[in-house]
Design a protein around this motif. Structure first.
Motif, mmCIF file in Angstrom:
data_model
loop_
_atom_site.group_PDB
_atom_site.id
_atom_site.type_symbol
_atom_site.label_atom_id
_atom_site.label_comp_id
_atom_site.label_asym_id
_atom_site.label_seq_id
_atom_site.Cartn_x
_atom_site.Cartn_y
_atom_site.Cartn_z
ATOM 1 N N ALA C 285 81.615 -20.539 32.750
ATOM 2 C CA ALA C 285 80.438 -20.548 31.881
ATOM 3 C C ALA C 285 79.958 -19.119 31.752
ATOM 4 C CB ALA C 285 79.347 -21.424 32.486
ATOM 5 N N GLU C 286 79.661 -18.706 30.527
ATOM 6 C CA GLU C 286 79.378 -17.307 30.257
ATOM 7 C C GLU C 286 78.224 -17.214 29.264
ATOM 8 O OE1 GLU C 286 82.943 -15.270 28.903
ATOM 9 O OE2 GLU C 286 81.771 -13.527 28.316
ATOM 10 N N GLY C 287 77.475 -16.128 29.325
ATOM 11 C CA GLY C 287 76.409 -15.921 28.356
ATOM 12 C C GLY C 287 75.072 -15.678 29.041
ATOM 13 N N PRO C 288 73.975 -15.808 28.305
ATOM 14 C CA PRO C 288 72.647 -15.663 28.908
ATOM 15 C C PRO C 288 72.435 -16.712 30.005
ATOM 16 C CG PRO C 288 72.519 -15.696 26.513
ATOM 17 C CD PRO C 288 73.915 -16.073 26.871
ATOM 18 N N GLN C 289 71.648 -16.338 31.000
ATOM 19 C CA GLN C 289 71.413 -17.175 32.177
ATOM 20 C C GLN C 289 71.189 -18.652 31.850
ATOM 21 O OE1 GLN C 289 71.370 -15.649 35.361
ATOM 22 N NE2 GLN C 289 71.490 -17.763 36.075
ATOM 23 N N ALA C 290 70.261 -18.919 30.924
ATOM 24 C CA ALA C 290 69.882 -20.307 30.656
ATOM 25 C C ALA C 290 71.040 -21.094 30.057
ATOM 26 C CB ALA C 290 68.684 -20.340 29.700
ATOM 27 N N ILE C 291 71.819 -20.403 29.218
ATOM 28 C CA ILE C 291 72.982 -21.088 28.625
ATOM 29 C C ILE C 291 74.021 -21.378 29.703
ATOM 30 C CG2 ILE C 291 74.939 -20.753 27.071
ATOM 31 C CD1 ILE C 291 73.063 -19.551 25.056
ATOM 32 N N VAL C 292 74.226 -20.389 30.585
ATOM 33 C CA VAL C 292 75.189 -20.579 31.668
ATOM 34 C C VAL C 292 74.772 -21.775 32.539
ATOM 35 C CG1 VAL C 292 76.096 -19.552 33.796
ATOM 36 C CG2 VAL C 292 76.007 -18.200 31.693
ATOM 37 N N GLU C 293 73.476 -21.821 32.876
ATOM 38 C CA GLU C 293 72.988 -22.944 33.704
ATOM 39 C C GLU C 293 73.242 -24.272 33.003
ATOM 40 O OE1 GLU C 293 72.054 -22.718 36.736
ATOM 41 O OE2 GLU C 293 72.079 -20.513 36.748
ATOM 42 N N ALA C 294 72.893 -24.307 31.724
ATOM 43 C CA ALA C 294 73.049 -25.556 30.976
ATOM 44 C C ALA C 294 74.515 -25.933 30.834
ATOM 45 C CB ALA C 294 72.403 -25.415 29.599
ATOM 46 N N THR C 295 75.350 -24.927 30.574
ATOM 47 C CA THR C 295 76.784 -25.196 30.426
ATOM 48 C C THR C 295 77.349 -25.721 31.744
ATOM 49 O OG1 THR C 295 76.875 -23.391 28.838
ATOM 50 C CG2 THR C 295 78.977 -24.186 29.673
ATOM 51 N N GLY C 296 76.924 -25.082 32.849
ATOM 52 C CA GLY C 296 77.366 -25.525 34.170
ATOM 53 C C GLY C 296 76.990 -26.971 34.424
ATOM 54 N N ALA C 297 75.763 -27.299 34.065
ATOM 55 C CA ALA C 297 75.311 -28.685 34.268
ATOM 56 C C ALA C 297 76.135 -29.641 33.417
ATOM 57 C CB ALA C 297 73.825 -28.795 33.909
#
Lengths: 317, 264, 490
Positions: C285-297
């Motif tokens: 998962a890559e990108g801005p923090q919030a996107i990474v968190e959401a993608t990870g989830a």
């Protein structure tokens, strides 16, 4: 009655031939007499440990003349009726032993690595098969002597007596002209190949700056240095010592991987390595998964520490 | 000039799998391949034939009939004749009995030289060439790494031998048995794409013991002086891994390991 | 027309330094990595080009193309030289390779409008290095990144290992300049979007040198947040489980930059140290923090849904470590040549296809089954497997990987092994409606199926060739089947 064992004695392999006494011991305990046969010896006085020495002096007999050496040994067999004939598996021994076995109409077990003497007197000779993937136990149930060949250094003469053998007269009765001759003999240059080394001390990207130091450790362990592609690409080592898909496939008993990451291309060059020690700052590096011991830390520092320790040990002895 | 090349087909040792649970080596279903040293000998013969087309090469093997396809492949590599010595009675022959069977065939065969490999991969032995040489009363030499081509045609072969410490050159009158080592780098050419399905049946002979007539007491298991009575698996153990730090304790551990395994 | 006359003609257009007739270089330009083994062994039987030329600008390219067009000389556009499908192989007695080496200028990096303009011969790595200095990335990361150049990347419709976030090259190209055989230079301007008729960028993108020579491109650039990267790895029951999890992630609109499912055999090649003889599924998962968190989830949720097929999670640092050792370099390519020369072996081949979610697993199974049962030299295969590495809303790709012991002469290697294997993969893919090439291009060894790939739409492809290259001088044999050259394929 004592068993009689014949040993084919090659002068430049003297100590290894002496080691073969151990084979006889494992077959017969102390109940045997040992006969060493030597052709045109330079100095019989250095030959020791055997009960008897059959020293043949005949300048017509060349050291590569297998046909006539076979005749000589067959004649000796006729006279002494040996129970066992044990030959060192050198280049010469490997050619001589099958020829002699055929002449004597007996079986031959080559390159034995162990002996089992069964209570009923059966001698079981054990040798590797399928490139060492299996061991086979073999008996000789024909008539005539038990014949075997043994690779140098497989058995060690435990008693190492300095017994001076009694010299017995021996002469080849009829010699035939084989027409074969040796035209030249050149000593091989001592260039060792990493494929033949029992111990390899190999370096990768983690010892790029200190690759030169690996040699000290390799020497302390009696091995050679090898390199990963990273090292060769950086011109720190020649491609002849590169391990891997684009280099050489090696099969040392011990492989010390220093700062080597262990991409499949490298690991593809490791064939049947018995022991592997990986030294790496990154213990997640794939090479570590193959190791018996993983040392977490700087590989160059490890080389210095281990070399010092080994050399200290040697001095203490 | 007629060359006989002796070939043996051995299991591809590298394909052996190990069953850790039963502690046995699984040897079934492993492909047979031409013994590497024998391939070098054949490679030399084919190289000579390429330069001197009048050279005739016969490949001879002893074994079960399942080697027929591989012998046919050897013919597709431009070998002239293939002979398979095969009989149920031969099964279980040791090298002594095998040498006598092959020797019996060679006694009546026509040849100027016999080429073999030095070393057989499955048994790790190098016995057949020496035993055969004695049977046929010929000179024999192993670990050849180079054969001079013109000298072969002159019937006095000049060969370079790699003995452990020396490089030696010998002159050997033919006929003789010349045993080539892998270090020779003589390469057996592959079957070309266009020859993959070449019909070679007219150049392939199978000879059984009815025609070869070796004394049946001297062949097979019962005719073999050496007998395998037991096989011992090598104890392969899955590794237990130790992770240590690069400190005194870690070095102690490594030293103890090197000591225990005999590296010091 | 003879080679000598061609060389005379070239000398009138370029300086001597721009014309290379070195025998080794011409041999090197005779074929690409499709016939890498025969090439390394020096047994290629197709003709070498007469010269390799290095124009310095698009006007020189225009002169060269006009000259070749007038004199019926085959033109092979090239830059980077990492082709794998025969695209850089030559099938004509008279041929000139136009290499983009001198078109090597990074023209402009425009971080406000988020685009960069580069000439065809700029190496992807060089642009990436420049962008990283200012906190940006091309987002394009094929394994060939250290070697590949922009002309080749665009001409072959290249894709990178982070495509699931950044897209393929076709999603990145904003505008470009290209030159046609009649010498005409077209510049497609740089705008964020347009509705000015069909999107003519796509006549150049993926043309594989058969229609025009690409001299310059403008591509999108992206803000880079490597510090936020998160890695996920799983051992899974089978490749189909991996495909199902991938589908779940993408159809739920998550865009991890790496999303891959490997078969057991292929996993061994990359992850021998942890794969335990299982299939492997990985994400980044890559990108801005919030996107990474959401993608990870989103990834964890998808994995949870198919947990019956998940054997265990892998330490994420192992995946991160893998990611940091991804690319091969010119040295890897050179080393493989050494391997081929010295050890009579190579590191295998790949064939990449794509299909919708519903059929991709079926294609995989059919291919493997058919190769095992039908391929004559199946016994020589030392590795046969594959991975899915580029997923989309509608489906994914399958990257077949195969290695074998080479039991033949180098001359026969491609017809005994590589081509029959590729044939099975292509046939099974087309049978179930997939695309026979996902990202390497058609090159020369899949052109026999181009018509089948496109069906009734082949009319459009054929008409483009007639319109832009009526004399057929551009990359003879690429994309379009040529009866006269079939001898080189068999």
């Amino acid at each position: 009655m004592k068993k009689k064992c014949l040993f084919f004695y090659e002068e430049d392999q003297g100590n290894y031939v002496k080691d073969l006494l151990e084979v006889a011991r494992q077959m017969y305990g102390e109940n045997f007499e040992s006969y060493a046969l030597v052709i045109n010896p330079l100095d019989v006085n250095v030959i020791s440990g055997f009960d008897y020495l059959l020293a043949v002096k005949d300048q017509r007999l060349k050291d590569y003349d297998l046909i006539n050496i076979t005749s000589l040994m067959a004649e000796c067999q006729q006279v002494y009726q040996f129970d066992a004939v044990i030959v060192l598996a050198t280049q010469l021994g490997r050619m001589l032993s099958p020829r002699l076995a055929m002449r004597l109409h007996v079986g031959l077990v080559a390159d034995i690595t162990a002996i089992k003497s069964h209570p009923d007197g059966t001698i079981e000779m054990i040798r590797p098969a399928f490139e060492g993937k299996l061991l086979a136990g073999i008996i000789n149930d024909g008539d005539g002597p038990t014949m075997m060949s043994v690779r140098p250094g497989v058995f060690l003469d435990q008693q190492s007596t300095a017994k001076i053998p009694e010299v017995l007269a021996c002469q080849l009765q009829t010699i035939e002209d084989t027409g074969m001759r040796r035209i030249s003999q050149i000593r091989k240059p001592d260039s060792r190949d990493i494929r033949e080394s029992r111990v390899l001390v190999a370096g990768g990207g983690g010892v790029l700056k200190d690759f030169d130091q690996l040699d000290q450790l390799a020497q302390a362990l009696g091995g050679m240095t090898a390199a990963s592609r990273r090292i060769v690409d950086s011109n720190k080592a020649d491609r002849t010592i590169q391990v891997g898909q684009s280099g050489k496939t090696v099969h040392p008993e011990l492989y010390i991987a220093l700062g080597i990451y262990g991409a499949l291309q490298h690991v593809a060059g490791l064939n049947k390595v018995k022991h592997l020690i990986a030294v790496n700052t990154n213990i997640k590096a794939p090479i570590c998964s193959l190791a018996d011991i993983v040392v977490e830390g700087d590989a160059a520092e490890f080389v210095r520490k281990l070399t010092t320790r080994i050399n200290e040990n040697k001095q203490a002895e | 000039m007629k060359i006989i090349c002796l070939v043996k087909f051995t299991p591809d040792v590298d394909q052996f799998q190990y069953d850790y649970e039963k502690n046995i080596l699984i040897r079934e279903n492993v492909k047979l391949v031409i013994n590497p040293d024998d391939a070098c000998a054949l490679g030399f013969a084919l190289g000579l034939k390429k330069k001197t087309p009048e050279v005739v090469i016969e490949a001879v093997t002893m074994g079960p009939l399942n080697v027929t396809a591989m012998m046919a492949d050897i013919l597709r590599r431009k070998v002239d004749l293939a002979t398979i010595l095969s009989d149920r009675q031969y099964v279980g022959s040791d090298t002594y009995a095998t040498s006598r069977i092959i020797g019996k065939y060679l006694e009546t065969a026509d040849y100027d030289v016999i080429l073999t490999g030095s070393h057989s991969r499955d048994g790790d032995t190098a016995q057949i060439p020496g035993q055969l040489a004695e049977y046929l009363k010929l000179n024999q030499i192993s670990q050849i790494r180079k054969i001079d081509q013109p000298s072969m045609l002159n019937k006095r072969a000049l060969v370079e031998v790699d003995s452990e410490k020396y490089l030696e050159t010998y002159e050997i009158p033919l006929p003789a048995i010349l045993s080539v080592g892998r270090e020779s780098n003589y390469r057996l050419p592959f079957v070309r794409y266009d020859d993959l399905d070449l019909d070679v049946s007219d150049r392939l002979r199978i000879i059984d013991n009815d025609s070869l007539a070796v004394d049946s007491k001297k062949i097979g298991l019962k005719g073999s002086p050496t007998k395998v009575i037991k096989s011992y698996p090598i104890d392969y153990q899955k590794k237990e891994q130790v992770i240590v730090k690069n400190d005194d304790q870690g070095i102690d551990m490594v030293m103890a390991f090197l000591e225990k395994e005999g590296y010091l | 027309m003879t080679k000598e006359i061609v060389l005379e003609g070239l000398k009138k257009l370029l300086t001597n330094e721009q014309i290379n007739v070195d025998a080794d270089d011409l041999y090197d330009a005779t074929a690409d990595r499709y016939k890498k083994y025969a090439k390394a062994k020096k047994v290629l039987d197709n003709p070498s080009p007469c010269a390799i030329v290095y124009p310095k600008n698009s006007s020189e390219v225009s002169d060269l193309l006009m000259f070749c067009n007038q004199n019926q000389v085959n033109v092979i556009p090239r830059s980077g030289k990492t082709a794998t499908e025969g695209g850089l192989e030559n099938w004509k007695e008279l041929a000139v390779v136009i290499d983009g080496k001198n078109l090597n200028e990074i023209v402009n990096i425009d971080t406000y409008n988020m685009q960069a303009t580069i000439q065809a011969g700029v190496a992807l790595q060089d642009l990436e290095d420049e962008l990283r200095k200012v906190g940006y990335t091309t987002g394009h990361s094929p394994q060939s990144k250290p070697v590949a150049q922009y002309g080749g990347l665009v001409a072959t419709r290249s894709i990178g290992q982070l495509s699931t976030l950044y897209g393929g090259i076709e999603d990145m190209v904003v505008g470009l300049e290209c030159v046609f055989p009649n010498g005409h230079i077209s510049r497609i301007k740089n705008v964020p979007r347009r509705a000015g008729g069909p999107d003519i960028r796509h006549i150049a993108i993926g043309n594989e040198g058969t229609l025009c020579y690409i001299t310059e491109v403008t591509i999108k650039i992206f803000k880079h947040f490597p510090e936020n990267n998160k890695f996920y790895g799983y051992l899974i029951k089978d490749i189909d489980t991996g495909i199902k999890v991938l589908r779940e992630v993408f159809t739920n609109s998550y865009r991890p930059s790496v999303a891959r499912a490997y078969s057991e055999e292929d996993a061994r090649q990359h992850f021998y140290h942890f794969h335990k003889d299982k299939c492997v599924l990985i994400f980044m998962a890559e990108g801005p923090q919030a996107i990474v968190e959401a993608t990870g989830a989103g990834i964890e949720e998808a994995v949870e849904k198919f947990q019956e097929g998940i054997i265990e999670q892998v330490d994420s640092s192992l995946i991160e470590d893998w990611f940091n050792h991804l690319n091969w370099s010119q040295q890897d390519i050179d080393d493989e040549v050494e391997e081929m020369i010295n050890n009579d072996s190579h590191s295998g081949y790949t064939t990449e296809i794509s299909a919708d979610w519903a059929t991709v697993s079926q294609i995989y199974d059919n291919v493997i089954k058919r190769i095992r049962s039908e391929f004559r030299f199946a016994d020589d295969l030392t590795m046969l497997g594959g991975h899915s590495s580029h997923s989309y809303l509608n489906g994914t790709n399958m990257y077949f990987v195969y290695q074998y012991t080479i039991n033949c002469e180098p001359e026969d290697e491609f017809r005994m092994y590589h081509h029959p294997l590729q044939t099975i993969i292509v046939e099974e893919t087309l049978k179930l409606g997939g695309s026979m090439c996902h990202h390497h291009g058609i090159g020369k060894y899949r052109n026999q199926w181009t018509r089948q790939e496109h069906g009734s739409a082949y009319y459009m492809l054929e008409t483009l060739k007639e319109a832009f290259d009526p004399k057929g001088i551009m990359s003879y044999g690429n994309i379009y089947y040529q009866e006269d050259a079939a001898k080189y394929q068999q």
